[in-house]
Design a protein around this motif. Structure first.
Motif, PDB file in Angstrom:
ATOM      1  N   HIS A 178       0.820  -1.211   0.000  1.00 37.76           N
ATOM      2  CA  HIS A 178       0.000   0.000   0.000  1.00 37.76           C
ATOM      3  C   HIS A 178       0.856   1.263   0.000  1.00 37.76           C
ATOM      4  O   HIS A 178       1.758   1.407   0.806  1.00 37.76           O
ATOM      5  N   GLY A 179       0.565   2.139  -0.929  1.00 37.77           N
ATOM      6  CA  GLY A 179       1.288   3.400  -1.049  1.00 37.77           C
ATOM      7  C   GLY A 179       2.639   3.277  -1.730  1.00 37.77           C
ATOM      8  O   GLY A 179       3.357   4.268  -1.856  1.00 37.77           O
ATOM      9  N   ARG A 180       2.987   2.078  -2.175  1.00 31.29           N
ATOM     10  CA  ARG A 180       4.270   1.852  -2.846  1.00 31.29           C
ATOM     11  C   ARG A 180       4.042   1.059  -4.131  1.00 31.29           C
ATOM     12  O   ARG A 180       4.431  -0.109  -4.245  1.00 31.29           O
ATOM     13  N   PRO A 181       3.393   1.670  -5.111  1.00 29.34           N
ATOM     14  CA  PRO A 181       3.045   0.946  -6.336  1.00 29.34           C
ATOM     15  C   PRO A 181       4.254   0.391  -7.082  1.00 29.34           C
ATOM     16  O   PRO A 181       4.148  -0.636  -7.750  1.00 29.34           O
ATOM     17  N   GLU A 182       5.394   1.044  -6.970  1.00 23.47           N
ATOM     18  CA  GLU A 182       6.583   0.555  -7.660  1.00 23.47           C
ATOM     19  C   GLU A 182       7.018  -0.811  -7.108  1.00 23.47           C
ATOM     20  O   GLU A 182       7.495  -1.665  -7.860  1.00 23.47           O
ATOM     21  N   MET A 183       6.824  -1.046  -5.816  1.00 19.36           N
ATOM     22  CA  MET A 183       7.164  -2.340  -5.223  1.00 19.36           C
ATOM     23  C   MET A 183       6.190  -3.412  -5.707  1.00 19.36           C
ATOM     24  O   MET A 183       6.600  -4.533  -6.016  1.00 19.36           O
ATOM     25  N   ALA A 184       4.922  -3.056  -5.785  1.00 20.88           N
ATOM     26  CA  ALA A 184       3.921  -4.006  -6.280  1.00 20.88           C
ATOM     27  C   ALA A 184       4.209  -4.357  -7.740  1.00 20.88           C
ATOM     28  O   ALA A 184       4.114  -5.531  -8.132  1.00 20.88           O
ATOM     29  N   ASP A 185       4.571  -3.369  -8.531  1.00 23.24           N
ATOM     30  CA  ASP A 185       4.883  -3.612  -9.944  1.00 23.24           C
ATOM     31  C   ASP A 185       6.112  -4.507 -10.093  1.00 23.24           C
ATOM     32  O   ASP A 185       6.120  -5.416 -10.932  1.00 23.24           O
ATOM     33  N   GLU A 186       7.136  -4.270  -9.295  1.00 25.82           N
ATOM     34  CA  GLU A 186       8.354  -5.079  -9.358  1.00 25.82           C
ATOM     35  C   GLU A 186       8.077  -6.529  -8.962  1.00 25.82           C
ATOM     36  O   GLU A 186       8.589  -7.468  -9.566  1.00 25.82           O
ATOM     37  N   PHE A 187       7.246  -6.697  -7.950  1.00 23.10           N
ATOM     38  CA  PHE A 187       6.848  -8.025  -7.479  1.00 23.10           C
ATOM     39  C   PHE A 187       6.174  -8.791  -8.616  1.00 23.10           C
ATOM     40  O   PHE A 187       6.531  -9.926  -8.917  1.00 23.10           O
ATOM     41  N   THR A 188       5.200  -8.149  -9.258  1.00 20.64           N
ATOM     42  CA  THR A 188       4.474  -8.778 -10.367  1.00 20.64           C
ATOM     43  C   THR A 188       5.398  -9.074 -11.538  1.00 20.64           C
ATOM     44  O   THR A 188       5.324 -10.135 -12.156  1.00 20.64           O
ATOM     45  N   LYS A 189       6.285  -8.147 -11.820  1.00 21.17           N
ATOM     46  CA  LYS A 189       7.240  -8.329 -12.920  1.00 21.17           C
ATOM     47  C   LYS A 189       8.144  -9.540 -12.669  1.00 21.17           C
ATOM     48  O   LYS A 189       8.382 -10.355 -13.572  1.00 21.17           O
ATOM     49  N   GLU A 190       8.641  -9.679 -11.434  1.00 22.24           N
ATOM     50  CA  GLU A 190       9.509 -10.810 -11.102  1.00 22.24           C
ATOM     51  C   GLU A 190       8.782 -12.142 -11.285  1.00 22.24           C
ATOM     52  O   GLU A 190       9.333 -13.099 -11.839  1.00 22.24           O
ATOM     53  N   LEU A 191       7.538 -12.199 -10.848  1.00 24.26           N
ATOM     54  CA  LEU A 191       6.758 -13.441 -10.986  1.00 24.26           C
ATOM     55  C   LEU A 191       6.325 -13.675 -12.433  1.00 24.26           C
ATOM     56  O   LEU A 191       6.308 -14.815 -12.897  1.00 24.26           O
ATOM     57  N   SER A 192       6.004 -12.621 -13.149  1.00 29.95           N
ATOM     58  CA  SER A 192       5.563 -12.759 -14.544  1.00 29.95           C
ATOM     59  C   SER A 192       6.663 -13.363 -15.407  1.00 29.95           C
ATOM     60  O   SER A 192       6.372 -14.066 -16.382  1.00 29.95           O
ATOM     61  N   ALA A 193       7.914 -13.119 -15.048  1.00 25.45           N
ATOM     62  CA  ALA A 193       9.033 -13.686 -15.793  1.00 25.45           C
ATOM     63  C   ALA A 193       9.056 -15.213 -15.695  1.00 25.45           C
ATOM     64  O   ALA A 193       9.689 -15.880 -16.521  1.00 25.45           O
ATOM     65  N   LEU A 194       8.353 -15.776 -14.708  1.00 18.26           N
ATOM     66  CA  LEU A 194       8.314 -17.227 -14.526  1.00 18.26           C
ATOM     67  C   LEU A 194       7.183 -17.897 -15.305  1.00 18.26           C
ATOM     68  O   LEU A 194       7.159 -19.117 -15.430  1.00 18.26           O
ATOM     69  N   VAL A 195       6.249 -17.093 -15.819  1.00 17.76           N
ATOM     70  CA  VAL A 195       5.092 -17.631 -16.527  1.00 17.76           C
ATOM     71  C   VAL A 195       5.536 -18.127 -17.903  1.00 17.76           C
ATOM     72  O   VAL A 195       6.198 -17.408 -18.639  1.00 17.76           O
ATOM     73  N   LYS A 196       5.141 -19.351 -18.195  1.00 23.53           N
ATOM     74  CA  LYS A 196       5.546 -19.964 -19.485  1.00 23.53           C
ATOM     75  C   LYS A 196       4.440 -19.886 -20.489  1.00 23.53           C
ATOM     76  O   LYS A 196       3.305 -19.868 -20.243  1.00 23.53           O
TER      77      LYS A 196
END
Length: 146
Positions: free
Chosen positions: A128-146
């Motif tokens: 909450h209040g740190r959208p850049e952290m949420a975006d980075e989290f999603t980006k890191e996991l999205s890299a694992l999606v095949k």
């Protein structure tokens, strides 16, 4: 060697979820293990975990997990903590739903040379209040999606 076994324990737990196999999930817990869900639901004991997770699976098709183990610590040779980041891909979708991102923590105990989950906690990772952290989290996991 135990690091690999702990990673396998976590992986087996999430694969059982992805396969909607509540019996397998519950079998990975100690007899008195506890599970705290994303919504705060607390299930105590292997039987309750199986019964409640079965209800979820019987009610609807669940999203599938994508995960990455981030840390493991051994408190004793037979007690360890594993922390992982997870995302979920909703049924019929190909991308992670950022609203379901979470940090999972497992406290595992070694019983008769087998690692079991004693406590599983699935905490929302909304930053909450740190959208850049949420975006980075999603980006890191999205890299694992095949």
């Amino acid at each position: 060697m135990d690091n690999k076994k702990l990673e396998t324990l976590h992986s087996d737990l999430l694969k059982a979820w992805n396969n909607q196999d509540a019996t397998k999930m519950a079998s990975l817990f100690t007899d008195n293990g506890e599970s705290i869900g994303f919504d705060g639901s607390l299930y105590k004991g292997r039987d309750e975990i199986e019964a409640e997770i079965s209800k979820i699976f019987n009610h609807h098709q669940t999203a599938i997990y994508v995960w990455k183990v981030k840390d493991m610590r051994f408190l004793k040779p037979e007690v360890a903590i594993l922390r992982a980041i997870v995302g979920m891909i909703p049924p019929g979708q190909k991308a992670i739903n950022p609203a379901a991102n979470a940090i999972q923590t497992i406290t595992a105990v070694k019983q008769n040379d087998v690692w079991k989950v004693d406590l599983f906690q699935n905490t929302p990772a909304q930053f909450h209040g740190r959208p850049e952290m949420a975006d980075e989290f999603t980006k890191e996991l999205s890299a694992l999606v095949k």
